[in-house]
Design a protein around this motif. Structure first.
Motif, short mmCIF file in Angstrom:
data_model
loop_
_atom_site.label_atom_id
_atom_site.label_comp_id
_atom_site.label_asym_id
_atom_site.label_seq_id
_atom_site.Cartn_x
_atom_site.Cartn_y
_atom_site.Cartn_z
N HIS A 119 0.88 -1.18 0.07
CA HIS A 119 -0.10 0.21 0.07
C HIS A 119 0.97 1.10 -0.08
O HIS A 119 2.19 1.26 0.17
CB HIS A 119 -1.11 0.01 1.16
N THR A 130 -6.17 2.46 6.08
CA THR A 130 -6.16 1.94 4.80
C THR A 130 -6.05 0.36 5.09
O THR A 130 -6.78 -0.39 4.20
CB THR A 130 -4.73 2.11 4.14
N GLN A 416 -3.25 -6.50 -2.63
CA GLN A 416 -3.69 -5.12 -2.00
C GLN A 416 -4.33 -5.46 -0.50
O GLN A 416 -4.93 -6.30 -0.27
CB GLN A 416 -4.54 -4.49 -2.90
#
Length: 457
Positions: A119, A130, A416
């Motif tokens: 990230h 996040t 991700q």
């Protein structure tokens, strides 16, 4: 009140303190256990899905553990990258980890590593946001921090509800920083336990009965409370008083049943088991996490800063703060002890298919070493980081993804944060298309993107 009563008997309402004060429960009003139960019921009324048996223990390494010293070492990298530690083989063929994790190395077939999580968030606050929400966080370090999107555990608590009726869905030991329920509201907030289970005087104030109050007396006082409120309920057209007392009684029933109270009584454990986990706050919190999961809690989050004396030292290894290798030589044996013991314990108790252990922080640290007045360290870095998982009925004994020989670039199987979150939602049976209404009044998906990691499923 019977904790297994039909949901129609557990109505949301507002809660005064007078019930707990009259019952004589030590500290219960101040920490608001009944408030938590009331809000969770309100969340259920808003559409909680049927419960599942899956549960999660998160060991959160706040500050960001460097992958170069833990799970993705690069002994062939240039000196300014590779650091001091060497990798050792695990019982899973081809998977190596740090030489300072020898106990975990023997359990290689019982865990999986993701070595290619990436990230772009550079700070502790936005990296945490996040990683746990699936939405990029803002670069702010404001305190108190208010997240814009709900985290994984609050979404799971909202959608799945209690795993066992009357037991909190989420307990924080003590808490993960910079996260929260955002627009889902307080009904899915965890029950925070800030006291240290390694302390000789450890107790949970909001689950403790006063010494002078026996369970027989408790039941008598509950009945007396019901009688006192009978007349007021009869003249209450809206049923508010009925709701108030039911939530008082539900909180009390948790005490009277004793399930949760016994789980928190860590002194009931065999001293040898406590020794195996380690007689320090991290070890005893991990043991307490296992006990709470067995009592019916769905999610337990454990914060793991290394504690030296009275000073908590995070995994944030800047050269300007301390020597990364000296610190890791203190932290890694503790990590090795608690994680290996918890994995073995879960397997010995037959819980490995229904309890997932997740070990991670919000970031890693730079593969290239930094230097401050001769002191080595690493700086903030999220582009290549490792995540550790064990159990949950997932595929173990593997390393997913890879980084290059310097550890600074993903070269295989880019993952991700949203892919990891999608995997965890899939594990809990939370539909990927779940949406909630944001503060702006817009339907907002729990994840804007992401697919479950097939290698684990």
């Amino acid at each position: 009140m019977n904790p297994t009563a039909h949901p129609s008997q557990r109505c949301p309402g507002t809660l005064p303190r007078r019930g707990f004060l009259r019952l004589g429960l030590s500290g219960l009003a101040s920490l608001g256990l009944a408030d938590l139960l009331r809000l969770e019921s309100a969340a259920a009324a808003a559409g909680v899905h049927p419960s599942s048996d899956k549960s999660l223990i998160v060991l959160w390494l706040w500050g960001g553990p460097s992958h170069m010293e833990t799970f993705d070492l690069k002994p062939e990298a240039p000196p300014e990258y590779r650091g001091e530690f060497l990798p050792i083989a695990t019982s899973a063929g081809g998977v190596q980890i740090s030489e300072h994790l020898p106990r975990l190395a023997q359990l290689g077939d019982k865990f999986s590593l993701i070595r290619s999580l990436s990230h772009d968030s550079p700070g502790h606050v936005n990296s945490t946001h996040t990683l746990v929400t699936g939405y990029p966080g803002e670069l702010v370090e404001a305190v108190p921090y208010q997240p814009k999107y709900p985290d994984l555990w609050s979404v799971v608590s909202k959608v799945r509800g209690e795993r066992v009726d009357g037991v909190p869905a989420h307990v924080g030991l003590p808490r993960v920083r910079y996260n929260g329920s955002a627009y889902l509201g307080g009904g899915v907030d965890p029950l925070f336990i800030t006291s240290d289970p390694n302390s000789k005087n450890f107790k949970v104030p909001n689950l403790a009965l006063s010494k002078s109050l026996t369970r027989a007396h408790l039941n008598e006082r509950v009945e007396l409370l019901k009688q006192f409120d009978n007349l007021r309920r009869q003249v209450d057209d809206h049923g508010t008083m009925d709701s108030l007392d039911r939530f008082n009684q539900k909180a009390v029933s948790m005490l009277a049943r004793g399930d949760v109270g016994k789980a928190f009584d860590i002194g009931l454990e065999d001293p040898k088991t406590r020794d195996r986990y380690g007689r320090h706050s991290v070890g005893q919190r991990c043991l307490l996490a296992r006990r709470l999961i067995e009592a019916g809690v769905r999610i337990v989050t454990v914060d793991f800063p290394y504690v030296e004396g009275q000073k908590a030292r995070s995994w944030d290894d800047h050269a300007s703060v301390w020597n990364i290798f000296t610190e890791m030589k203190h932290r890694l044996p503790v990590l090795d002890q608690v994680v290996s013991t918890l994995i073995t314990d879960l397997h010995d108790r037959g819980l490995q298919n229904d309890v997932l252990l997740l070990v991670m922080g919000e970031m890693s640290h730079t593969p290239r070493l930094s230097n401050f007045q001769g002191q080595p360290g690493r700086e903030h870095w999220g582009h290549t980081m490792s995540v550790f998982l064990s159990g949950g009925g997932m595929r173990m004994g593997q390393a997913i993804g890879a980084t290059n020989n310097k550890g600074d670039e993903v070269v295989d199987r880019l993952v991700q944060p949203n892919d990891l979150l999608a995997t965890l939602y899939h594990y809990f049976g939370v539909p990927a298309n779940t949406q909630f209404t944001s503060r702006a009044g817009r339907p907002t998906p729990i994840l804007p993107s992401g697919v479950p990691i097939a290698d684990l499923l």
